[in-house]
Design an enzyme around this catalytic site. Structure first.
Site, short mmCIF file in Angstrom:
data_model
loop_
_atom_site.label_atom_id
_atom_site.label_comp_id
_atom_site.label_asym_id
_atom_site.label_seq_id
_atom_site.Cartn_x
_atom_site.Cartn_y
_atom_site.Cartn_z
N HIS A 86 -7.30 -19.61 14.93
CA HIS A 86 -6.06 -19.58 15.71
C HIS A 86 -5.36 -20.93 15.55
O HIS A 86 -5.87 -21.95 16.01
CB HIS A 86 -6.37 -19.31 17.19
CG HIS A 86 -6.99 -17.96 17.40
ND1 HIS A 86 -6.24 -16.82 17.57
CD2 HIS A 86 -8.28 -17.55 17.42
CE1 HIS A 86 -7.05 -15.77 17.71
NE2 HIS A 86 -8.29 -16.19 17.61
N LEU A 87 -4.21 -20.91 14.89
CA LEU A 87 -3.51 -22.17 14.61
C LEU A 87 -2.49 -22.55 15.69
O LEU A 87 -2.06 -23.68 15.76
CB LEU A 87 -2.82 -22.11 13.25
CG LEU A 87 -3.73 -22.28 12.03
CD1 LEU A 87 -2.91 -22.20 10.74
CD2 LEU A 87 -4.53 -23.56 12.06
N ARG A 88 -2.05 -21.60 16.48
CA ARG A 88 -1.19 -21.86 17.67
C ARG A 88 0.27 -22.20 17.36
O ARG A 88 1.04 -22.40 18.29
CB ARG A 88 -1.76 -22.97 18.55
CG ARG A 88 -3.22 -22.80 18.95
CD ARG A 88 -3.47 -21.54 19.70
NE ARG A 88 -4.79 -21.54 20.33
CZ ARG A 88 -5.41 -20.43 20.72
NH1 ARG A 88 -4.85 -19.24 20.53
NH2 ARG A 88 -6.59 -20.49 21.28
N HIS A 119 -10.42 -6.45 17.30
CA HIS A 119 -10.89 -7.24 18.45
C HIS A 119 -11.53 -6.21 19.37
O HIS A 119 -10.86 -5.54 20.14
CB HIS A 119 -9.71 -7.95 19.12
CG HIS A 119 -10.08 -8.62 20.41
ND1 HIS A 119 -10.34 -9.96 20.49
CD2 HIS A 119 -10.24 -8.13 21.65
CE1 HIS A 119 -10.65 -10.27 21.75
NE2 HIS A 119 -10.59 -9.17 22.48
N ASP A 142 -13.62 -18.24 14.84
CA ASP A 142 -12.75 -17.94 16.00
C ASP A 142 -12.28 -19.25 16.63
O ASP A 142 -12.21 -19.38 17.86
CB ASP A 142 -13.46 -17.06 17.04
CG ASP A 142 -12.46 -16.36 17.96
OD1 ASP A 142 -11.23 -16.53 17.76
OD2 ASP A 142 -12.89 -15.65 18.87
O1 DOR Z 1 -12.06 -16.66 23.02
C1 DOR Z 1 -11.09 -16.21 22.42
N1 DOR Z 1 -9.98 -16.95 22.23
N2 DOR Z 1 -11.13 -14.97 21.98
C2 DOR Z 1 -10.07 -14.35 21.46
O2 DOR Z 1 -10.19 -13.22 21.09
C3 DOR Z 1 -8.77 -15.05 21.38
C4 DOR Z 1 -8.95 -16.50 21.37
C5 DOR Z 1 -7.69 -17.28 21.63
O3 DOR Z 1 -6.66 -16.98 21.01
O4 DOR Z 1 -7.72 -18.23 22.43
ZN ZN Z 2 -9.92 -14.78 17.69
#
Ligand code: DOR
Ligand code: ZN
Length: 420
Positions: free
Chosen positions: A53-55, A170, A297
């Site tokens: 997840h790069l945000r 997911h 993740d």
């Molecule tokens: O713990 C998690 N964080 N699980 C996810 O499925 C999404 C991720 C997030 O984007 O923070």
């Molecule tokens: Zn994820």
């Protein structure tokens, strides 16, 4: 070690010319080459993390493309796949093009992009799969949220099959029954008096998605497997010939839900840390090939967000800079996986699932290479992370093994010195 070419611990030279692997052989001799002396180290194809997840865009206080890809590089990853749960969600060609332009400007590793399955990830309308794939999407996922509507999931599978891309599940069943959950349902949740997430929440969805993949003869990839029941469902489906692949994360093969008592919100993620029996089953799944991939993740959150306490803090932990060391320390050094098997799950296996030309040291391949020091000992200190995220339960853990040098398309980076 290059599992794609069945090379296992051979002493070879590797020649890079113009960012490509030009030769790999015993005693290559050329004039005027810069030489990296890697004796005592292990050369592997650049590691791939297919779950990051790069945000960016929208949540740059947590991470940016620049900091997230520097974090990848420091962790030995030369390619990553970024998930679509940014703000806005990557659900249209317009957003996708904007993100790919930013990646082109700022990323220091190869970034492949997933797009969402549904518009705004609201679970109600399938995205325009044809357009997104033509514009560069390598997978679809609403990761962070399940697709509860089975008809949409079925149509998504059919659309992905047409383009030969995976649909990533997911796997979490959310309905009224399960609202407000925080950590694994078990002794720890009972002791702390908070709502637990039962294993069945994951397994119901794994079961449905395997069924849909079977019925549509398409490829489903199960993200972040955390329960013994899921491992068994995937194992049996594979035996029946269903096109299902799966990944597991270092935290799910390293920690149980008892870590929540010790590390609080830094041990809160989705799916949650489970029981000892689940951890053992995930490791068994990795060993017998039921679980194809190790991914992180990587889910950075800001310190003030994680400081909200267990109940209100967001789900997720960072993972890029501790993954390889946890794999070496917890799996390889404990005799659970050979280094070859571990590297396979972090190189050619994710490359095959994503249909990307990565994960190998074959002549002609991009010179994406990770050089590992298996003996290097270090203590996890989040203040030294390249990631903006400091949210890890592994603070102060003593680990063994680090990438010494990471090479992306022939360009060499050295990070490990900062641990000296
Ligand atoms: O713990 C998690 N964080 N699980 C996810 O499925 C999404 C991720 C997030 O984007 O923070
Ligand atoms: Zn994820």
């Amino acid at each position: 070690i290059d599992p794609a070419n069945r090379i296992n611990r051979e002493k070879l030279d590797l020649l890079i010319i113009d960012g490509k692997v030009a030769d790999i052989d015993k005693n290559i001799s050329v004039n005027d080459a810069d030489i990296i002396n890697a004796s005592g180290l292990v050369i592997v194809p650049g590691l791939i993390d297919m779950h990051v997840h790069l945000r960016e865009p929208g949540q740059e206080h947590k991470e940016t493309i620049k900091t997230g890809t520097r974090s990848a590089l420091k962790g030995g990853f030369t390619s990553i796949m970024a998930m679509a749960n940014t703000t806005p969600v990557i659900d249209s060609v317009q957003v996708l093009r904007d993100v790919l332009a930013r990646i082109n400007d700022q990323a220091v590793v190869n970034v492949f992009q997933a797009c969402s399955v549904t518009v705004r990830m609201s679970g109600e309308m399938l995205v325009d799969v044809d357009d997104l794939v033509v514009n560069g999407a390598v997978a679809l996922s609403d990761d962070g949220k399940p697709v509860m509507n089975s008809q949409i999931m079925r149509n998504a599978l059919i659309a992905c099959k047409k383009h030969n891309i995976p649909l990533i599940s997911h796997c979490e069943w959310i309905d009224k029954e399960y609202e407000g959950w925080i950590i694994n349902k078990g002794e720890v949740s009972e002791k702390l008096g908070i709502i637990g997430i039962p294993n069945s929440a994951e397994e119901r969805m794994v079961k449905r998605d395997i069924k849909l993949a079977d019925e549509t003869d398409s490829h489903i990839h199960i993200a972040h497997v955390s329960t013994a029941g899921s491992v068994e469902l995937i194992r049996q489906a594979k035996k029946r010939g269903v096109k299902v692949t799966a990944e597991a994360m270092p935290h799910h093969f390293t920690l149980t839900d008892s870590a929540v008592e010790k590390y609080g919100a830094n041990a809160k993620m989705n799916p949650p840390l489970r029981s000892k029996a689940d951890v053992s089953a995930v490791i068994e799944g990795l060993k017998d090939g039921t679980i194809d991939v190790i991914a992180t993740d990587h889910a950075p959150h800001a310190e003030y967000e994680k400081a909200k306490g267990l109940k209100d803090a967001p789900f997720g932990i960072v993972g890029l800079e501790t993954c390889l060391s946890l794999v070496i320390t917890e799996l390889v050094n404990k005799g659970q996986l050979s280094l070859y098997e571990a590297i396979e799950k972090m190189t050619i296996n994710p490359a095959k699932i994503l249909n990307i030309k990565k994960g190998t040291l074959s002549v002609g391949a991009d010179a994406d290479i990770t050089i590992i020091d298996l003996d290097k000992e270090w203590t996890v200190d989040p203040s030294r992370f390249e990631s903006k995220g400091r949210n890890t339960p592994f603070i102060d853990w003593k680990l063994r093994g680090l990438p010494a040098i990471t090479i992306v398309k022939g360009k060499e980076y050295r990070f490990s010195l900062s641990y000296d």
